[in-house]
Design a protein around this motif. Structure first.
Motif, PDB file in Angstrom:
ATOM      1  N   ASP A  27       0.811  -1.222   0.000  1.00  0.00           N
ATOM      2  CA  ASP A  27       0.000   0.000   0.000  1.00  0.00           C
ATOM      3  C   ASP A  27       0.844   1.272   0.000  1.00  0.00           C
ATOM      4  O   ASP A  27       0.384   2.333   0.448  1.00  0.00           O
ATOM      5  N   GLY A  28       2.085   1.156  -0.458  1.00  0.00           N
ATOM      6  CA  GLY A  28       2.956   2.312  -0.563  1.00  0.00           C
ATOM      7  C   GLY A  28       3.478   2.863   0.746  1.00  0.00           C
ATOM      8  O   GLY A  28       4.177   3.870   0.766  1.00  0.00           O
ATOM      9  N   LYS A  29       3.158   2.185   1.879  1.00  0.00           N
ATOM     10  CA  LYS A  29       3.544   2.769   3.171  1.00  0.00           C
ATOM     11  C   LYS A  29       4.030   1.769   4.200  1.00  0.00           C
ATOM     12  O   LYS A  29       4.378   2.157   5.327  1.00  0.00           O
ATOM     13  N   ARG A  30       4.078   0.484   3.856  1.00  0.00           N
ATOM     14  CA  ARG A  30       4.482  -0.494   4.867  1.00  0.00           C
ATOM     15  C   ARG A  30       5.418  -1.535   4.271  1.00  0.00           C
ATOM     16  O   ARG A  30       5.160  -2.072   3.195  1.00  0.00           O
ATOM     17  N   LEU A  31       6.509  -1.800   4.979  1.00  0.00           N
ATOM     18  CA  LEU A  31       7.481  -2.800   4.560  1.00  0.00           C
ATOM     19  C   LEU A  31       6.927  -4.187   4.881  1.00  0.00           C
ATOM     20  O   LEU A  31       6.515  -4.460   6.002  1.00  0.00           O
ATOM     21  N   LEU A  32       6.918  -5.062   3.880  1.00  0.00           N
ATOM     22  CA  LEU A  32       6.422  -6.424   4.072  1.00  0.00           C
ATOM     23  C   LEU A  32       7.495  -7.413   3.651  1.00  0.00           C
ATOM     24  O   LEU A  32       7.961  -7.395   2.513  1.00  0.00           O
ATOM     25  N   GLU A  33       7.893  -8.263   4.593  1.00  0.00           N
ATOM     26  CA  GLU A  33       8.947  -9.254   4.362  1.00  0.00           C
ATOM     27  C   GLU A  33       8.341 -10.648   4.506  1.00  0.00           C
ATOM     28  O   GLU A  33       8.092 -11.120   5.618  1.00  0.00           O
ATOM     29  N   LYS A  34       8.068 -11.289   3.369  1.00  0.00           N
ATOM     30  CA  LYS A  34       7.332 -12.553   3.351  1.00  0.00           C
ATOM     31  C   LYS A  34       8.281 -13.737   3.165  1.00  0.00           C
ATOM     32  O   LYS A  34       9.012 -13.796   2.173  1.00  0.00           O
ATOM     33  N   PRO A  35       8.262 -14.694   4.105  1.00  0.00           N
ATOM     34  CA  PRO A  35       9.127 -15.873   3.969  1.00  0.00           C
ATOM     35  C   PRO A  35       8.554 -16.853   2.950  1.00  0.00           C
ATOM     36  O   PRO A  35       7.351 -16.830   2.657  1.00  0.00           O
ATOM     37  N   CYS A  36       9.405 -17.742   2.419  1.00  0.00           N
ATOM     38  CA  CYS A  36       8.912 -18.797   1.539  1.00  0.00           C
ATOM     39  C   CYS A  36       8.045 -19.746   2.360  1.00  0.00           C
ATOM     40  O   CYS A  36       8.086 -19.757   3.591  1.00  0.00           O
ATOM     41  N   GLU A  37       7.245 -20.569   1.679  1.00  0.00           N
ATOM     42  CA  GLU A  37       6.277 -21.413   2.374  1.00  0.00           C
ATOM     43  C   GLU A  37       6.932 -22.404   3.329  1.00  0.00           C
ATOM     44  O   GLU A  37       6.418 -22.655   4.424  1.00  0.00           O
ATOM     45  N   GLU A  38       8.055 -22.991   2.942  1.00  0.00           N
ATOM     46  CA  GLU A  38       8.715 -23.962   3.817  1.00  0.00           C
ATOM     47  C   GLU A  38       9.240 -23.296   5.083  1.00  0.00           C
ATOM     48  O   GLU A  38       9.107 -23.825   6.189  1.00  0.00           O
ATOM     49  N   LEU A  39       9.827 -22.111   4.916  1.00  0.00           N
ATOM     50  CA  LEU A  39      10.324 -21.381   6.082  1.00  0.00           C
ATOM     51  C   LEU A  39       9.163 -20.963   6.979  1.00  0.00           C
ATOM     52  O   LEU A  39       9.251 -21.037   8.216  1.00  0.00           O
ATOM     53  N   LYS A  40       8.074 -20.540   6.369  1.00  0.00           N
ATOM     54  CA  LYS A  40       6.888 -20.149   7.137  1.00  0.00           C
ATOM     55  C   LYS A  40       6.349 -21.330   7.949  1.00  0.00           C
ATOM     56  O   LYS A  40       5.916 -21.165   9.093  1.00  0.00           O
ATOM     57  N   LYS A  41       6.391 -22.506   7.369  1.00  0.00           N
ATOM     58  CA  LYS A  41       5.943 -23.716   8.063  1.00  0.00           C
ATOM     59  C   LYS A  41       6.819 -23.987   9.291  1.00  0.00           C
ATOM     60  O   LYS A  41       6.312 -24.309  10.374  1.00  0.00           O
ATOM     61  N   ILE A  42       8.121 -23.854   9.133  1.00  0.00           N
ATOM     62  CA  ILE A  42       9.047 -24.064  10.251  1.00  0.00           C
ATOM     63  C   ILE A  42       8.824 -23.005  11.331  1.00  0.00           C
ATOM     64  O   ILE A  42       8.830 -23.299  12.535  1.00  0.00           O
ATOM     65  N   GLN A  43       8.625 -21.763  10.915  1.00  0.00           N
ATOM     66  CA  GLN A  43       8.356 -20.677  11.864  1.00  0.00           C
ATOM     67  C   GLN A  43       7.073 -20.942  12.648  1.00  0.00           C
ATOM     68  O   GLN A  43       7.006 -20.697  13.861  1.00  0.00           O
ATOM     69  N   ARG A  44       6.068 -21.463  11.952  1.00  0.00           N
ATOM     70  CA  ARG A  44       4.808 -21.756  12.628  1.00  0.00           C
ATOM     71  C   ARG A  44       4.995 -22.844  13.686  1.00  0.00           C
ATOM     72  O   ARG A  44       4.416 -22.770  14.774  1.00  0.00           O
ATOM     73  N   ASN A  45       5.810 -23.841  13.375  1.00  0.00           N
ATOM     74  CA  ASN A  45       6.096 -24.889  14.359  1.00  0.00           C
ATOM     75  C   ASN A  45       6.829 -24.324  15.582  1.00  0.00           C
ATOM     76  O   ASN A  45       6.589 -24.743  16.715  1.00  0.00           O
ATOM     77  N   MET A  46       7.709 -23.356  15.328  1.00  0.00           N
ATOM     78  CA  MET A  46       8.392 -22.704  16.444  1.00  0.00           C
ATOM     79  C   MET A  46       7.410 -21.890  17.273  1.00  0.00           C
ATOM     80  O   MET A  46       7.482 -21.864  18.509  1.00  0.00           O
ATOM     81  N   LEU A  47       6.480 -21.240  16.599  1.00  0.00           N
ATOM     82  CA  LEU A  47       5.468 -20.439  17.299  1.00  0.00           C
ATOM     83  C   LEU A  47       4.684 -21.293  18.289  1.00  0.00           C
ATOM     84  O   LEU A  47       4.419 -20.865  19.419  1.00  0.00           O
ATOM     85  N   TYR A  48       4.311 -22.497  17.871  1.00  0.00           N
ATOM     86  CA  TYR A  48       3.551 -23.383  18.764  1.00  0.00           C
ATOM     87  C   TYR A  48       4.344 -23.696  20.034  1.00  0.00           C
ATOM     88  O   TYR A  48       3.764 -23.841  21.116  1.00  0.00           O
TER      89      TYR A  48
END
Length: 320
Positions: free
Chosen positions: A41-62
């Protein structure tokens, strides 16, 4: 805060970490540093991980959910929300709001590493791997940086290129854990002065039923923030008095201590409904109105029930 409740506590071997995160060394190594960085939206930095990394991050979150968080923390905590943060202050008469600037970029990799190393007492190499899993490093070739990002970084004076990213499952909860010493110091100070305080990511809300928060108290809290290498948003320090409507993490508290629908939401609903044809609309507009009225319903139950019923009965067409 007792860190022993978390299964990640005192992990000394990498293979034990991988078992807990339901992954293996190859998957982790392949996924590390794979981010797509863009401007939303021209005003916010968004840093999106790849799907595999996101899956690992989600497991860490739990695993991080296993920690017993203080009752003043509302962001990234399972079962808590921005609504709960607002309700915490529902009976206040006076309020001070502080907003930290560039909070995630200013949370350097080193702060995240110190959490894993010294709070969870991991072995150094395990703490380093965990830190790499949950941080972004712009110096890595696997980080895809879209057009306009560099100009945005320069404009916002973001110099730290290895930090806690936005757009990941773990970032909200780690924004507290990596800055817990700062937040705990603020809480100790506010309790000493008989003030109520909550944390929602980079928003600090301080309130009182009996008296205003004085300038000296405000200055002391700001000093704590600066001492911990975080910055405050210029112009976003807001004070509310006894007769004012108080906005807290998207919700509004009236002077008589009731939640009311924010004017911004009312305005959006009015604009969106103005373009509805008498008996038909498109699916995008329908969903948008339903979403807005559902949000309003959190503040004032049943306020737009008639409108929702009307919208649900409309004929859906491809183009309005």
């Amino acid at each position: 805060m007792d860190y022993k409740n978390c299964e990640l506590y005192k992990i000394k071997r990498k293979r034990d970490l991988y078992v807990l995160l339901h992954t293996d060394e190859t998957k982790v190594n392949d996924a590390l540093y794979k981010y797509k960085v863009c401007i939303k939206d021209g005003k916010r930095l968004l840093e999106k991980p790849c799907e595999e990394l996101k899956k690992i991050q989600r497991n860490m979150l739990y695993k991080l959910y296993q920690l017993n968080f203080p009752n003043y923390v509302f962001s990234g905590i399972k079962g808590k929300s921005a609504f709960d943060n607002a309700i915490y202050h529902i009976n206040c008469k006076y309020m001070l709001k502080l907003d930290m600037s560039k909070f995630f970029p200013n949370t350097h990799r080193n702060k995240v590493y110190e959490f894993f190393k010294y709070k969870l007492k991991m072995a150094s190499d395990v703490a380093s791997i965990c830190t790499d899993i949950v941080t972004v490093n712009y110096e890595k070739d696997s980080v895809i940086i879209e057009d306009g990002v560099q100009e945005f970084l320069n404009l916002k004076k973001i110099k730290n290129r290895n930090h806690l990213p936005s757009g990941t499952p773990t970032s909200q909860i780690l924004s507290y854990l990596s800055n817990a010493d700062m937040f705990d110091e603020i809480i100790r100070y506010t309790k000493l002065h008989k003030l109520d305080c909550t944390i929602y990511v980079d928003d600090i809300t301080i309130s009182s039923i009996k008296r205003d928060i004085n300038k000296r108290e405000e200055s002391e809290i700001k000093t704590i923030i600066r001492r911990n290498k975080q910055k405050l948003s210029t112009g976003k320090t807001i004070r509310y008095g006894i007769n004012e409507y108080k906005k807290v993490t998207g919700f509004v508290i009236s002077p008589n201590n009731k939640l009311v629908i924010p004017n911004k939401i009312k305005s959006k609903i009015k604009i969106e409904t103005k373009f509805i044809r008498k008996k038909e609309t498109d699916i995008h507009n329908k969903n948008k109105i339903i979403g807005l009225t559902n949000f309003a319903d959190i503040s004032v139950k049943g306020k737009y029930i008639g409108l929702r019923e009307t919208v649900n009965k409309l004929k859906i067409i491809e183009n309005v």
